[in-house]
Enzyme design. Sequence first.
Site, short mmCIF file in Angstrom:
data_model
loop_
_atom_site.label_atom_id
_atom_site.label_comp_id
_atom_site.label_asym_id
_atom_site.label_seq_id
_atom_site.Cartn_x
_atom_site.Cartn_y
_atom_site.Cartn_z
N ASP A 1 -1.08 4.01 10.59
CA ASP A 1 -1.92 2.97 9.97
C ASP A 1 -2.74 2.26 11.04
OD1 ASP A 1 -2.73 1.67 7.59
OD2 ASP A 1 -1.47 -0.05 8.04
N LYS B 1 0.85 -1.20 0.00
CA LYS B 1 0.00 0.00 0.00
C LYS B 1 0.88 1.25 0.00
CE LYS B 1 -3.86 -2.02 2.59
NZ LYS B 1 -4.64 -1.95 3.84
N LYS C 1 -4.31 6.34 7.87
CA LYS C 1 -5.48 5.55 7.50
C LYS C 1 -6.72 6.08 8.22
CE LYS C 1 -5.79 1.17 8.85
NZ LYS C 1 -5.42 -0.24 8.80
#
EC number: 2.1.1.57
Length: 835
Positions: A364, A239, A404
Amino acid sequence: MKRRTDPECTAPIKKQKKRVAELALSLSSTSDDEPPSSVSHGAKASTTSLSGSDSETEGKQHSSDSFDDAFKADSLVEGTSSRYSMYNSVSQKLMAKMGFREGEGLGKYSQGRKDIVEASSQKGRRGLGLTLRGFDQELNVDWRDEPEPSACEQVSWFPECTTEIPDTQEMSDWMVVGKRKMIIEDETEFCGEELLHSVLQCKSVFDVLDGEEMRRARTRANPYEMIRGVFFLNRAAMKMANMDFVFDRMFTNPRDSYGKPLVKDREAELLYFADVCAGPGGFSEYVLWRKKWHAKGFGMTLKGPNDFKLEDFYSASSELFEPYYGEGGIDGDGDITRPENISAFRNFVLDNTDRKGVHFLMADGGFSVEGQENLQEILSKQLLLCQFLMALSIVRTGGHFICKTFDLFTPFSVGLVYLLYCCFERVCLFKPITSRPANSERYVVCKGLKVGIDDVRDYLFAVNIKLNQLRNTDSDVNLVVPLEVIKGDHEFTDYMIRSNESHCSLQIKALAKIHAFVQDTTLSEPRQAEIRKECLRLWGIPDQARVAPSSSDPKSKFFELIQGTEIDIFSYKPTLLTSKTLEKIRPVFDYRCMVSGSEQKFLIGLGKSQIYTWDGRQSDRWIKLDLKTELPRDTLLSVEIVHELKGEGKAQRKISAIHILDVLVLNGTDVREQHFNQRIQLAEKFVKAVSKPSRPDMNPIRVKEVYRLEEMEKIFVRLEMKIIKGSSGTPKLSYTGRDDRHFVPMGLYIVRTVNEPWTMGFSKSFKKKFFYNKKTKDSTFDLPADSIAPFHICYYGRLFWEWGDGIRVHDSQKPQDQDKLSKEDVLSFIQMHRA
């Protein structure tokens, strides 16, 4: 042998078949209103009498049963209803032989099943006969019109914020505390009601489905699923690789507003980054794989099963990453919601980045919300706030942030995004193709932290304290920015609504697609392998399998790293500096010098604590270094193991340290051909990257202080007589380094850094040094490439001035031995030849 058929014998049989066919024809024309049983019984009676007369005519005995079976088979083939016409004649004859009659079951009393057995609708490992109420219904969503999968992605940024960064006074009444809210269905300020309810309904459909069945369908439905983690620790690394490419490498190769790189591999500054809420560390593994020892990472995540797994960094050197868990350092808990941990991590990062902060922060964070998936945004609100707060705490001015997020429907979440929108030059919400389309995951990407964000940071810090105070109560912080302030910025609000609704539409289609793939296990995405290959090529990721680094013995690794260089070079000993050899040091501008604290050795790092030393003699072996330190694999250095001292008397402490004299290979990068000054600069950069300030139990690694030969007098200023513990109270000569630690010096290394036939001089006209070629008589102020002395030239030509007995380099020492080279002799020589 074939038996010949007698025409006379076959004639009665043909006649018999003709009669059967006529009877079957009459049966097939029976009215639909007539009960099937009467037809069957009538047929049976007729065939019985018929078979008896034919057997007498032929003169050959036939049983009535065999003819009955033949007749029934023929009647099934030719005279049954269209209900069974789909079955071929063979299967119909087989059923007839078992006594099948249309409308009746098999068995003596026709007690068998009358209806055809349906095809199995069993799915996966579900129990036989299990049906999932609510799941098997149709979603009425057309997922087949989704766009064609592609490796190319577009970024849509928020418009640039034109309002001032809010200050403490303005934000003083922004925080709103109210009743804790645990529903999401009415959050329609930033998303259409119909879309919101649709996406929640689609998610709820999967609540009754087995997780494994869902995962199998998702794997087949996602065109990007095969990208996976390649050779990295997990999918998170890919990612980051995906987003780093899409955002023009703004993380691994940050640039200023003019497009100029902020850090370069050949320069002294490291690329500093931080990774929070990030166990096991996939983001960091990617960055370190891309940047190698030119980057240094700091990490904080929750201690426990989701901690950093540095031992699983196969593609990058985890020695370049330093976990720090907030209050308590390496013994902390890593909970980012604790204010003490945020402050401690901030101070640690600033202390180790020259008070500047990191170039970028990655976050994240997430946790399991099993059974409450629709409430993920509400349950994660404090985690989201703390990650945003950390960005404003440790990112340097002009730095970047990526974090995120999940659904962003509530005014609380949107208010947090609004504050980032005010504090950074540009902000966007982005879902990479490596993030599965059916989940609510998105990333907020922030570029260029502005000056003057301290008040916003302090405000979020206060909000976090309030959230902790309200934990386990019925109250909660419901707003961090008033709705009228958010909606007053129409461009921000419009972007937020468009982004949310677009994301909802994507999720709905993706969930409907998975639903269809669960229902029909034959469905699959045909281009998964092709898309994977295209993405890896575009992002610059080799298509390789994940394998653990191979182990190697130090001798084999040494020969691999020196690549065929003559091994005799490594056994050279320095030339002793005497009155005679002193005359060779001309001009003095060609030389550098370093204080020695022990014997020179070669040191090789095979990764982690696998470190070995060798004295250069071919007859001797590599010996395991008995120190607590870590180095990246494929590292080869010229070093001394020095006993450093701090303090005096009984309180004096001793520690063994690695002092780097020169470098050959750094984490696989061969630097032997570079200039000595450049090698030393890279060595200092390397040491910064591998140092662990949070680990005082580890033996330090330092780079020798290098002096110009013409400035040798600076060394003697650092010399003093100190009492060494265990030396019977007699003061000994000590050299104090930059970190206030001292050691007993053994002498001085003098290294020529200019290659023949070049030399250096000083231009009195231009007041600066120049290079002069003794063969061609050329001179230039620019560094000629062939004037650079590589490692083997420097190592072979070095001199050593031993400071043993009879050498007086400090006024408190014993008188000078007249037969040995004195400090005054050397300084006067330098003074004479530098003019």
